[in-house]
Design a protein around this motif. Structure first.
Motif, short mmCIF file in Angstrom:
data_model
loop_
_atom_site.label_atom_id
_atom_site.label_comp_id
_atom_site.label_asym_id
_atom_site.label_seq_id
_atom_site.Cartn_x
_atom_site.Cartn_y
_atom_site.Cartn_z
N GLY A 1 22.89 14.94 53.86
CA GLY A 1 23.82 15.08 52.85
C GLY A 1 24.09 13.30 52.25
O GLY A 1 24.31 13.29 51.08
N GLN A 2 24.50 12.97 52.54
CA GLN A 2 25.02 11.35 52.41
C GLN A 2 24.43 10.69 51.96
O GLN A 2 24.58 10.39 50.42
CB GLN A 2 25.48 10.50 53.42
N THR B 1 29.00 15.80 52.84
CA THR B 1 29.62 14.52 53.43
C THR B 1 29.81 14.78 54.81
O THR B 1 29.98 13.82 55.73
CB THR B 1 30.47 14.30 52.76
N SER B 2 29.07 15.66 55.60
CA SER B 2 28.65 15.94 56.40
C SER B 2 28.32 15.93 57.86
O SER B 2 27.60 15.51 58.66
CB SER B 2 29.08 17.46 57.11
N ASN B 3 26.93 15.42 57.01
CA ASN B 3 25.81 15.12 57.71
C ASN B 3 24.94 13.67 56.75
O ASN B 3 25.26 13.37 55.81
CB ASN B 3 24.97 16.42 57.77
N ASP C 1 25.95 22.99 53.33
CA ASP C 1 27.67 23.00 53.47
C ASP C 1 27.91 21.99 52.36
O ASP C 1 27.42 21.34 51.65
CB ASP C 1 27.48 22.40 55.37
N ASP C 2 28.83 21.22 52.96
CA ASP C 2 29.26 19.55 52.89
C ASP C 2 28.59 18.76 52.44
O ASP C 2 28.45 18.69 53.83
CB ASP C 2 30.46 20.11 53.51
#
Length: 135
Positions: free
Chosen positions: A81-82, A76-78, A73-74
């Protein structure tokens, strides 16, 4: 999927070892730059560090490709991921500065010390942010 899990573990182990080796070599070069930033010692550091940086990049690409097999997914959403984005940015900075170290032929130890410090801080920020974001 058992082969994917095994490949993930092996590449993660190799990734962490090469990161730690580069991190330690850079810290050693910062602390003892007056003696290590000249002649054969610097050439040995550059050869070993180029192996570690290349290996880190290759295993990082392998880890990201395994991670994205099920779709991502994006980022930046979790938090995971960041932390991946922070690691990619830090690796890019380290790669750029390491390229400057390879290009620089001036021989001044204070310039090398500043370049090594930037690489060290970049890796330190990546590790600290990964620890903060994933716990």
């Amino acid at each position: 999927m058992e082969i994917g899990g095994f490949l993930w573990k092996i590449s993660y182990i190799l990734h962490v070892i090469s990161n730690a080796a580069f991190f330690g070599a850079t810290l050693l070069s910062i602390l003892a730059c007056d003696t290590l930033c000249s002649g054969k010692s610097l050439k040995a550091y550059i050869k070993l560090s180029s192996i570690f940086v290349s290996f880190t990049g290759l295993t990082g690409i392998l880890l990201l490709s395994i991670l994205s097999m099920n779709g991502m997914d994006d980022l930046t959403s979790n938090p995971i991921g960041q932390s991946i984005l922070v690691m990619i940015v830090s690796y890019t900075v380290v790669l750029f500065i390491f390229t400057l170290v390879l290009i620089y032929k001036g021989g001044e130890s204070r310039i090398y010390k500043k370049l090594f410090s930037i690489m060290f801080v970049s890796y330190l920020v990546a590790y600290l942010s990964r620890t903060y974001l994933t716990t």
